[in-house]
Write a protein that holds these residues in place. Structure first.
Motif, mmCIF file in Angstrom:
data_model
loop_
_atom_site.group_PDB
_atom_site.id
_atom_site.type_symbol
_atom_site.label_atom_id
_atom_site.label_comp_id
_atom_site.label_asym_id
_atom_site.label_seq_id
_atom_site.Cartn_x
_atom_site.Cartn_y
_atom_site.Cartn_z
ATOM 1 N N ILE A 33 161.712 -15.553 39.828
ATOM 2 C CA ILE A 33 162.319 -15.914 41.121
ATOM 3 C C ILE A 33 163.769 -16.344 40.900
ATOM 4 O O ILE A 33 164.671 -15.926 41.628
ATOM 5 N N LEU A 36 166.268 -13.683 40.600
ATOM 6 C CA LEU A 36 166.640 -12.945 41.825
ATOM 7 C C LEU A 36 168.066 -13.265 42.262
ATOM 8 O O LEU A 36 168.679 -12.514 43.004
ATOM 9 N N TYR A 42 167.768 -7.758 45.794
ATOM 10 C CA TYR A 42 167.372 -8.939 46.566
ATOM 11 C C TYR A 42 168.509 -9.399 47.474
ATOM 12 O O TYR A 42 168.288 -9.757 48.625
ATOM 13 N N HIS A 174 157.403 -20.931 47.300
ATOM 14 C CA HIS A 174 158.305 -20.340 48.305
ATOM 15 C C HIS A 174 159.551 -21.204 48.523
ATOM 16 O O HIS A 174 160.611 -20.697 48.880
ATOM 17 N N ASN A 177 162.350 -19.932 46.449
ATOM 18 C CA ASN A 177 163.031 -18.804 47.109
ATOM 19 C C ASN A 177 163.960 -19.309 48.208
ATOM 20 O O ASN A 177 165.101 -18.868 48.333
ATOM 21 N N GLU A 199 159.088 -12.898 54.322
ATOM 22 C CA GLU A 199 158.784 -13.009 52.894
ATOM 23 C C GLU A 199 157.548 -13.884 52.683
ATOM 24 O O GLU A 199 156.625 -13.540 51.938
ATOM 25 N N ASN A 228 152.674 -13.434 44.031
ATOM 26 C CA ASN A 228 154.098 -13.559 43.709
ATOM 27 C C ASN A 228 154.538 -12.537 42.673
ATOM 28 O O ASN A 228 155.622 -11.953 42.783
#
Length: 243
Positions: A33, A36, A42, A174, A177, A199, A228
């Protein structure tokens, strides 16, 4: 998640690891993550307007006779509850439909242009959605595409969290993110707020699919990690060559 002061995503990640360090595979997910932040795909994806992916000449609405068997089973067996209220099922039709938004978004980013009618048909009629939902991380493998069934979606519509701790794990992953997007792109052109919602719904759908595939009616931490991993792999795969 409230609108509190922003923290670096890596700090949020550290807290999640402190609390859930014993969860198998979490470290790898968090590392992916955080990576990203440097992902071109992304970056483009978080700015995608899901309602503006198709060329102006492409009709979005499709008649029922155009629906794939996957869609038909989902529509017939998942709840149409519009809101997430305590009595509503955890996963309903709106979470399922998000899978097509993501496939379309990633497909569009990989192609680098608006989608035409042929692209639209590929998104809905290739085996991509079925493979993601029924094979998860193995969506790009040589495994034959499984058949979808009414039974699968009946069970998907009934899944719940195993406990509050698992739901907390899902929310906290999350949050990483969220912070990544908030910190990196808050000053640039507006990140589509629908992106974060979409998402989160997509990862919830994948978590539920994992539980059903493994014969359970409750989502556990294994499922959250699996979901994930599948999502992250999807972002890092050029799906145009699979469709």
């Amino acid at each position: 998640m409230g609108f509190w002061s922003a923290e670096p995503a890596v700090d949020v990640a550290g807290k999640v690891l402190d609390e859930f360090g014993d969860v198998d595979g979490l470290k790898k997910v968090i590392k992916s993550i955080l990576a990203l932040e440097d992902s071109e795909v992304y970056e483009k994806l978080v700015h995608v307007r899901f309602d503006g992916l198709m060329g102006s000449d492409v009709e979005i609405d499709r008649s029922e006779d155009e629906f794939s068997s996957l869609e038909k089973f989902a529509i017939e067996n998942l709840s149409k509850f519009p809101l997430s209220i305590p009595l509503a099922p955890l996963i309903g039709i709106k979470e399922f439909l998000v899978s097509y938004s993501f496939i379309a978004g990633i497909y569009h980013v990989n192609l680098g242009r608006k989608l035409n009618l042929e692209d639209r048909n590929k998104i809905f009629h290739s085996s991509m959605a079925t493979r993601i939902i029924l094979l998860l991380e193995d969506f790009d493998s040589d495994i034959e595409t499984p058949n979808s069934s009414a039974e699968f979606f009946k069970r998907l519509g009934k899944v719940k969290w195993q406990n509050k701790q698992v739901k907390r794990l899902y929310n906290h992953i999350h949050e990483i993110n969220f912070m990544l997007i908030h910190n990196k792109w808050k000053g640039t052109e507006r990140v589509s707020t629908t992106f974060l919602v979409t998402e989160e719904a997509f990862i919830l759908l994948l978590s539920g699919c994992s539980a059903v595939i493994y014969g359970r009616d409750k989502i556990n931490s294994f499922d959250v990690i699996k979901a994930n991993k599948t999502y992250l792999k999807l972002i890092n795969t050029d799906i145009t060559r699979l469709m």
